[in-house]
Design a protein around this motif. Structure first.
Motif, mmCIF file in Angstrom:
data_model
loop_
_atom_site.group_PDB
_atom_site.id
_atom_site.type_symbol
_atom_site.label_atom_id
_atom_site.label_comp_id
_atom_site.label_asym_id
_atom_site.label_seq_id
_atom_site.Cartn_x
_atom_site.Cartn_y
_atom_site.Cartn_z
ATOM 1 N N SER A 124 12.677 13.968 -1.358
ATOM 2 C CA SER A 124 11.652 13.954 -2.271
ATOM 3 C C SER A 124 10.246 13.275 -1.490
ATOM 4 O O SER A 124 9.484 13.306 -2.001
ATOM 5 C CB SER A 124 11.923 13.280 -3.617
ATOM 6 O OG SER A 124 12.190 11.875 -3.129
ATOM 7 N N GLY A 125 10.775 12.770 -0.327
ATOM 8 C CA GLY A 125 9.656 12.092 0.381
ATOM 9 C C GLY A 125 9.277 10.698 -0.299
ATOM 10 O O GLY A 125 8.491 10.006 0.362
ATOM 11 N N GLU A 126 10.026 10.007 -1.189
ATOM 12 C CA GLU A 126 9.636 9.183 -1.911
ATOM 13 C C GLU A 126 10.054 7.967 -0.875
ATOM 14 O O GLU A 126 9.318 6.934 -1.118
ATOM 15 C CB GLU A 126 10.529 8.808 -3.146
ATOM 16 C CG GLU A 126 10.267 7.716 -4.005
ATOM 17 C CD GLU A 126 11.197 7.452 -5.258
ATOM 18 O OE1 GLU A 126 11.110 6.378 -5.784
ATOM 19 O OE2 GLU A 126 11.653 8.628 -5.631
ATOM 20 N N ILE A 127 11.098 7.790 -0.182
ATOM 21 C CA ILE A 127 11.521 6.778 0.720
ATOM 22 C C ILE A 127 10.460 6.715 1.963
ATOM 23 O O ILE A 127 10.063 5.596 2.275
ATOM 24 C CB ILE A 127 12.901 6.957 1.091
ATOM 25 C CG1 ILE A 127 13.851 6.846 0.147
ATOM 26 C CG2 ILE A 127 13.044 5.693 2.175
ATOM 27 C CD1 ILE A 127 15.281 6.990 0.714
ATOM 28 N N ALA A 128 9.831 7.823 2.310
ATOM 29 C CA ALA A 128 9.018 7.892 3.229
ATOM 30 C C ALA A 128 7.731 7.192 2.797
ATOM 31 O O ALA A 128 7.134 6.373 3.487
ATOM 32 C CB ALA A 128 8.811 9.318 3.911
ATOM 33 N N SER A 132 5.879 3.872 4.114
ATOM 34 C CA SER A 132 4.345 3.719 4.513
ATOM 35 C C SER A 132 3.699 2.778 4.018
ATOM 36 O O SER A 132 2.935 2.102 4.620
ATOM 37 C CB SER A 132 3.847 5.336 4.340
ATOM 38 O OG SER A 132 2.333 5.350 4.678
ATOM 39 N N ARG A 133 4.132 2.584 2.532
ATOM 40 C CA ARG A 133 3.496 1.457 1.782
ATOM 41 C C ARG A 133 3.496 0.202 2.585
ATOM 42 O O ARG A 133 2.850 -0.932 2.392
ATOM 43 C CB ARG A 133 3.638 1.744 0.280
ATOM 44 C CG ARG A 133 2.914 2.641 -0.473
ATOM 45 C CD ARG A 133 3.039 2.183 -1.777
ATOM 46 N NE ARG A 133 4.228 2.214 -2.326
ATOM 47 C CZ ARG A 133 5.118 3.266 -2.974
ATOM 48 N NH1 ARG A 133 4.643 4.289 -2.737
ATOM 49 N NH2 ARG A 133 6.390 3.031 -3.085
ATOM 50 N N LEU A 134 5.064 0.016 2.739
ATOM 51 C CA LEU A 134 5.240 -1.146 3.545
ATOM 52 C C LEU A 134 4.647 -1.549 4.866
ATOM 53 O O LEU A 134 4.323 -2.652 5.185
ATOM 54 C CB LEU A 134 7.061 -1.257 3.686
ATOM 55 C CG LEU A 134 7.710 -2.466 4.413
ATOM 56 C CD1 LEU A 134 7.425 -3.384 3.309
ATOM 57 C CD2 LEU A 134 9.099 -2.027 4.485
ATOM 58 N N ARG A 135 4.493 -0.514 5.490
ATOM 59 C CA ARG A 135 3.981 -0.754 7.012
ATOM 60 C C ARG A 135 2.581 -1.427 6.823
ATOM 61 O O ARG A 135 2.071 -2.061 7.277
ATOM 62 C CB ARG A 135 3.865 0.480 7.740
ATOM 63 C CG ARG A 135 5.337 0.766 8.463
ATOM 64 C CD ARG A 135 5.322 2.060 9.201
ATOM 65 N NE ARG A 135 6.452 2.444 9.625
ATOM 66 C CZ ARG A 135 7.136 1.748 10.746
ATOM 67 N NH1 ARG A 135 6.406 0.885 11.550
ATOM 68 N NH2 ARG A 135 8.211 2.233 11.142
ATOM 69 N N CYS A 136 1.673 -0.563 5.743
ATOM 70 C CA CYS A 136 0.426 -0.807 5.439
ATOM 71 C C CYS A 136 0.519 -2.525 5.035
ATOM 72 O O CYS A 136 -0.626 -3.226 5.424
ATOM 73 C CB CYS A 136 -0.263 -0.162 4.398
ATOM 74 S SG CYS A 136 -0.409 1.611 5.057
ATOM 75 N N ASN A 137 1.468 -2.639 4.154
ATOM 76 C CA ASN A 137 1.309 -4.394 3.588
ATOM 77 C C ASN A 137 1.696 -5.108 4.765
ATOM 78 O O ASN A 137 0.879 -6.101 4.752
ATOM 79 C CB ASN A 137 2.205 -4.456 2.540
ATOM 80 C CG ASN A 137 2.029 -3.496 1.227
ATOM 81 O OD1 ASN A 137 0.787 -3.220 0.856
ATOM 82 N ND2 ASN A 137 3.091 -3.456 0.353
ATOM 83 N N VAL A 138 2.569 -4.834 5.733
ATOM 84 C CA VAL A 138 2.787 -5.751 6.850
ATOM 85 C C VAL A 138 1.725 -5.947 7.476
ATOM 86 O O VAL A 138 1.219 -6.907 8.325
ATOM 87 C CB VAL A 138 4.011 -5.260 7.671
ATOM 88 C CG1 VAL A 138 4.113 -6.071 9.026
ATOM 89 C CG2 VAL A 138 5.422 -5.314 6.791
ATOM 90 N N ALA A 139 1.041 -4.708 7.961
ATOM 91 C CA ALA A 139 -0.455 -4.939 8.911
ATOM 92 C C ALA A 139 -1.338 -5.537 8.149
ATOM 93 O O ALA A 139 -1.993 -6.258 8.993
ATOM 94 C CB ALA A 139 -0.775 -3.215 8.996
ATOM 95 N N ALA A 140 -1.453 -5.619 6.813
ATOM 96 C CA ALA A 140 -2.513 -6.313 6.057
ATOM 97 C C ALA A 140 -2.160 -7.723 6.092
ATOM 98 O O ALA A 140 -3.169 -8.715 6.011
ATOM 99 C CB ALA A 140 -2.781 -5.856 4.675
ATOM 100 N N LYS A 141 -0.813 -8.118 6.513
ATOM 101 C CA LYS A 141 -0.746 -9.607 6.606
ATOM 102 C C LYS A 141 -1.526 -10.203 7.636
ATOM 103 O O LYS A 141 -2.125 -11.592 7.453
ATOM 104 C CB LYS A 141 0.688 -9.908 6.807
ATOM 105 C CG LYS A 141 1.595 -9.540 5.485
ATOM 106 C CD LYS A 141 1.365 -10.385 4.240
ATOM 107 C CE LYS A 141 2.394 -9.725 3.123
ATOM 108 N NZ LYS A 141 2.213 -10.677 1.878
#
Length: 285
Positions: A124-128, A132-141
């Protein structure tokens, strides 16, 4: 592709022997070359396993063991994370690397898994998408958020106002005519060459950016800048200065979170909240 380049431990690294000055300088030059080429994303050396801890998982049990660990060839002494086109490019870079140890040593290259590798398990692509959202959140830290104010032709006037009334310090400013690259024809209105292309200024401990923009009108809607000052006298002075030739949106008064609090819009349309914080602070979460 991303790869981890693993420096295997050796007897000297496990004994805690530090590299010589020449080794450090040589490795520094190599790292600089990696960085200039846009290959290196991160990298560090690791202390010997005598300063490490291992946690063994066995069903519900967790067994903690202090170092050192005896399997020297299975340990690592440092690593890089590189962005390369393929494994051949990674090998070419490793071949240029100075020997990281005083004795014979080994460097191992391992590619990272990418989400595309898990396509069969994520139809379904849901995990991907979650990854992607998690990587954005980590970068935003590690991101730095700074207000950027566009004054529509009145930037220099505004900066002088903040200097006079808020003690602002102008860190740098550049006019459109000083741009190292000319703007495309028709981008700027007539007479904008001497307007402010970019300025950096500080109010208290906060750094802000400012510009005249490219001739579009200034709109400061939907936000305010919050300014905390130490005393009620400071609040009254600053509030009066900001609201003069502007407007008072909420008079200075006592609230449950501040001994003085008020809202004003300055002559340039920027909204401010001026306060003297009290013992009771607004909730942070």
């Amino acid at each position: 592709m991303r790869v981890m380049v693993i420096v295997k431990a050796s007897p000297s690294s496990e004994s805690g022997k530090l590299p010589s000055e020449d080794q450090l300088a040589e490795m520094g030059r190599f790292n600089e070359e990696l960085a200039k080429a846009g290959v290196m994303r991160s990298g560090d050396g690791l202390k010997p396993s005598s300063e490490g801890i291992r946690v063994h998982f066995s069903g519900p049990d967790r067994i903690v063991t202090d170092g050192p660990f005896t399997e020297t060839k299975e340990l690592i002494a440092g690593y890089w994370v590189w962005e390369v086109e393929n494994m051949q490019e990674a090998v070419a870079w490793v071949r240029k690397c100075p020997n990281p140890m005083i004795e014979d040593s080994d460097i191992e290259i391992r590619p990272f898994y990418e989400m595309s590798d898990f396509a069969d398990s994520d139809s379904s692509g849901e995990i991907a998408e979650q990854e992607s959202r998690l990587r954005c959140n980590v970068a935003a830290k590690d991101a730095l958020l700074q207000p950027y104010l566009f004054f529509g032709g009145r930037c220099e006037e505004a900066l002088e106002f903040y200097q006079s009334n808020l003690g602002a310090e102008i860190v740098m400013q550049m006019r459109w005519q000083d741009s190292p690259e000319p703007m495309p024809e028709g981008t700027l209105p007539e007479g904008y060459a001497e307007k402010i292309m970019h300025a950096t200024f500080q109010v208290g401990q906060q750094t802000l950016f400012a510009s005249d923009g490219c001739g579009e009108p200034a709109h400061f809607d939907g936000f305010r800048l919050s300014l905390s000052v130490p005393t009620e006298e400071d609040a009254e002075r600053v509030f009066d200065a900001l609201s003069k030739d502007g407007k008072v949106d909420m008079p200075l008064t006592q609230t449950f979170w501040a001994t003085k609090y008020g809202m004003a819009t300055d002559p340039f349309g920027v909204g401010w909240m001026v306060m003297v914080p009290g013992d009771q602070q607004l909730p942070t979460q």
